[in-house]
Design an enzyme around this catalytic site. Structure first.
Site, PDB file in Angstrom:
ATOM      1  CB  SER A 144      -0.834  -0.009   1.288  1.00 13.76           C
ATOM      2  OG  SER A 144      -1.470   1.235   1.491  1.00 13.76           O
ATOM      3  CE1 TYR A 157      -4.561  -1.917   5.047  1.00 11.73           C
ATOM      4  CE2 TYR A 157      -3.288   0.065   4.625  1.00 11.73           C
ATOM      5  CZ  TYR A 157      -4.012  -1.024   4.156  1.00 11.73           C
ATOM      6  OH  TYR A 157      -4.168  -1.203   2.804  1.00 11.73           O
TER       7      TYR A 157
END
Ligand code: NAD
Length: 262
Positions: A144, A157
């Protein structure tokens, strides 16, 4: 469209969103596929049969839970048992939870680290001996933009995705002389169920309306003011998986409309 004809690819978390699109992109290039992920079994069977019929490849499902090391290792062994080889391992399964750090639920932290980071360790650990034996392999981690930069309220995350990039680089160094590459794809925002649920959670955490979150949080991060499209990620994935990608190794490749350039 047969760059990967006869290859075998595992795509974790391919019952939804990016993973589902990437499984189709690899199948389109002729790769046989092991799909994986949670969901309604009848819908998963429908997806499996649809990809096989549309692209003329073999598609099998393995239901490994990405929080369970033994099941992950079994999924990798399943690809080898069923197809005799493993060319592409795409670690894609991921979940999100948004909360201020001091209220971040401990079970959510543990779950995100397990699914978004440790699962990649377990699958890579099992896949590398198979790929070394073949003297060829492509390990691709769907990381990401949050592997490169942080955002508030996403402690688990962001930690997991930064960890995935560190793991990517380490594995790349270890496998480089065996015809294997290991890279991370780092997308910005892509409109999937994961992001749609985040809009509601972020709205709650920041005291904003969902529309404000879309405009001022999500699209604010992306200079293009557009979501990243599945086809754009698929193009990079197929390049990395192909022979042309052989010298790209240990890279964290941003595909984020310029977000991490700032
Ligand atoms: P999604 O929610 O649409 O799909 C997630 C997939 O992971 C599903 O198939 C789900 O069944 C699977 N999964 C979740 N927990 C699992 C478990 N315990 N065991 C097995 N499978 C499990 O999400 P998405 O947006 O397509 O995200 C896919 C990946 O892309 C994630 O790693 C995510 O972090 C990453 N990513 C997404 C975006 C985005 O904007 N959507 C941006 C950058 C990176």
């Amino acid at each position: 469209m047969t760059q990967l004809k006869g290859h075998v690819s595992i795509v974790t978390g391919s019952t939804s969103g990016i993973g589902q699109a990437m499984a189709k992109a690899l199948a389109k290039q002729g790769s046989n596929i092991v799909i994986n992920g949670l969901g309604d079994q009848a819908k998963i069977e429908e997806e499996r049969a649809q990809i096989a019929a549309e692209f003329g490849v073999q598609v099998k499902y393995h239901g490994a839970d990405m929080t369970k090391p033994d099941e992950i290792a079994d999924m990798v062994g399943f690809a080898k048992r069923e197809f005799g080889r493993l060319d592409v391992l795409l670690n894609n399964a991921g979940v999100q939870f948004v909360s201020p750090i001091e209220e971040f639920p401990i079970d959510k932290w543990n779950q995100i680290i397990a699914i978004n980071l440790s699962s990649a360790f377990h699958s890579i650990r099992a896949a590398v001996p198979i790929m070394k034996e073949q003297n060829r392999g492509r390990i691709i981690n769907l990381a990401s933009a949050h592997a490169l930069v942080a955002s508030p309220f996403k402690g688990a995350y962001v930690a997991a995705k930064h960890g995935v990039l560190g793991l990517t680089k380490t594995v790349a160094l270890e496998v480089a002389t065996h015809g294997i590459t290991c890279n991370a794809i780092c997308p910005g925002y892509v409109k999937t169920p994961l992001v749609e649920s985040q809009i509601a959670d972020t709205a709650k955490a920041r005291g904003m309306t969902p529309d404000q979150v879309m405009k001022d949080v999500i699209l604010a991060a992306q200079p293009t003011k557009k979501f990243v499209e599945f086809d754009e990620i698929a193009g990079l994935l197929v390049y990395l998986a192909s022979d042309a990608g052989a010298s790209v190794n240990g890279a964290g490749l941003a595909i984020d409309g310029g977000w991490t350039a700032a």
